[in-house]
Design a protein around this motif. Sequence first.
Motif, short mmCIF file in Angstrom:
data_model
loop_
_atom_site.label_atom_id
_atom_site.label_comp_id
_atom_site.label_asym_id
_atom_site.label_seq_id
_atom_site.Cartn_x
_atom_site.Cartn_y
_atom_site.Cartn_z
N CYS A 164 0.82 -1.22 0.00
CA CYS A 164 0.00 0.00 0.00
C CYS A 164 0.85 1.26 0.00
N SER A 165 2.05 1.17 -0.52
CA SER A 165 2.92 2.34 -0.52
C SER A 165 2.51 3.31 -1.62
N PHE A 166 2.97 4.52 -1.51
CA PHE A 166 2.74 5.51 -2.55
C PHE A 166 3.88 6.51 -2.52
N GLY A 167 4.06 7.22 -3.63
CA GLY A 167 5.16 8.16 -3.74
C GLY A 167 4.79 9.52 -3.22
N GLN A 168 4.49 10.42 -4.14
CA GLN A 168 4.13 11.77 -3.74
C GLN A 168 2.76 11.80 -3.09
N ALA A 169 2.60 12.65 -2.10
CA ALA A 169 1.31 12.75 -1.40
C ALA A 169 0.23 13.36 -2.28
N TRP A 170 0.62 13.92 -3.42
CA TRP A 170 -0.37 14.57 -4.29
C TRP A 170 -1.09 13.56 -5.19
N SER A 171 -0.58 12.37 -5.30
CA SER A 171 -1.21 11.37 -6.18
C SER A 171 -1.10 10.01 -5.51
N ASN A 172 -2.16 9.60 -4.80
CA ASN A 172 -2.07 8.38 -4.01
C ASN A 172 -3.46 7.88 -3.64
N TRP A 173 -3.50 6.68 -3.08
CA TRP A 173 -4.79 6.06 -2.78
C TRP A 173 -5.51 6.67 -1.58
N PRO A 174 -4.86 7.13 -0.48
CA PRO A 174 -5.65 7.70 0.61
C PRO A 174 -6.45 8.93 0.17
N ALA A 175 -5.81 9.80 -0.60
CA ALA A 175 -6.51 10.99 -1.08
C ALA A 175 -7.62 10.61 -2.06
N MET A 176 -7.35 9.63 -2.92
CA MET A 176 -8.35 9.21 -3.91
C MET A 176 -9.57 8.60 -3.23
N MET A 177 -9.36 7.89 -2.11
CA MET A 177 -10.48 7.23 -1.43
C MET A 177 -11.41 8.23 -0.75
N THR A 178 -10.94 9.46 -0.55
CA THR A 178 -11.81 10.47 0.07
C THR A 178 -12.50 11.34 -0.97
N ARG A 179 -12.28 11.05 -2.25
CA ARG A 179 -12.94 11.84 -3.29
C ARG A 179 -14.41 11.49 -3.37
N GLU A 180 -15.20 12.47 -3.70
CA GLU A 180 -16.64 12.28 -3.77
C GLU A 180 -17.01 11.55 -5.06
N GLY A 181 -17.79 10.47 -4.93
CA GLY A 181 -18.28 9.75 -6.10
C GLY A 181 -17.23 8.92 -6.82
N THR A 182 -16.14 8.56 -6.16
CA THR A 182 -15.13 7.73 -6.82
C THR A 182 -15.67 6.33 -7.08
N ARG A 183 -15.36 5.77 -8.24
CA ARG A 183 -15.84 4.44 -8.61
C ARG A 183 -14.71 3.41 -8.60
N THR A 184 -13.55 3.83 -8.19
CA THR A 184 -12.40 2.91 -8.13
C THR A 184 -12.56 1.92 -7.00
N THR A 185 -12.19 0.67 -7.26
CA THR A 185 -12.24 -0.37 -6.23
C THR A 185 -10.87 -0.47 -5.56
N TYR A 186 -10.87 -0.44 -4.24
CA TYR A 186 -9.62 -0.53 -3.49
C TYR A 186 -9.56 -1.82 -2.69
N SER A 187 -8.36 -2.29 -2.43
CA SER A 187 -8.18 -3.55 -1.70
C SER A 187 -8.65 -3.39 -0.26
N PRO A 188 -9.11 -4.50 0.36
CA PRO A 188 -9.59 -4.43 1.75
C PRO A 188 -8.57 -3.85 2.72
N VAL A 189 -7.28 -4.15 2.50
CA VAL A 189 -6.27 -3.67 3.44
C VAL A 189 -6.19 -2.15 3.44
N LYS A 190 -6.46 -1.52 2.30
CA LYS A 190 -6.45 -0.06 2.24
C LYS A 190 -7.63 0.52 3.02
N HIS A 191 -8.77 -0.16 2.95
CA HIS A 191 -9.93 0.28 3.74
C HIS A 191 -9.63 0.15 5.24
N VAL A 192 -8.96 -0.94 5.60
CA VAL A 192 -8.62 -1.16 7.01
C VAL A 192 -7.67 -0.06 7.49
N LEU A 193 -6.66 0.25 6.68
CA LEU A 193 -5.68 1.27 7.06
C LEU A 193 -6.33 2.64 7.20
#
Length: 201
Positions: free
Chosen positions: A41-70
Amino acid sequence: MYRAAARERGFTLSGRFLAGARLSFELQERFGREYLAELGCSFGQAWSNWPAMMTREGTRTTYSPVKHVLLNAFFQLPAERRGAFVYRTPGKRLTDVTELDPRLARMVKKEAVRLLKTGRTGTVESVLRATGHWELFRHNRDQFPQTNAEVLAFRKTDASERKSGGRAVHAGRLRAIAEGRQKPFRTWSQRPKRERSGSEE
């Protein structure tokens, strides 16, 4: 839900925009880069990563369970500001390859071990895509000496499609031969003349 939780924790800009980059930065500071890398679940720059994407409104991307847990765990932890974070001005940003190279090398090795344990095969591209750094690596190969070494080591293992014979079906046959579940392939000279010539005698 995540967007609301982020707002409650004060991750906002000018009162209405969500500070996704700062949220991701603090999540990474809280759990640590090494731990996130071990979980895939690593990511590089904080400007483009999964935690920020998961808080976007209306996102349709599927994320792994471990990312939801984190992310859920992060919102449950007491609020704490760790380290200094400043939004940078727009423009192209360089990745610190010196810091990334050893981490990426470990991720490549871990993915190769996973393939070996599960009896699967993969390509260099599929392994690097699993780490999330394929494009960066392919265009800057010379700047990743440690990762390159792990890639070369991977190519010599049975987890490599190239070494195992290419296609997954053929790789499966090779494994079956090695395990004694299938007879070895006959060489061209071992085949009957009729089979070699393709004509009736």
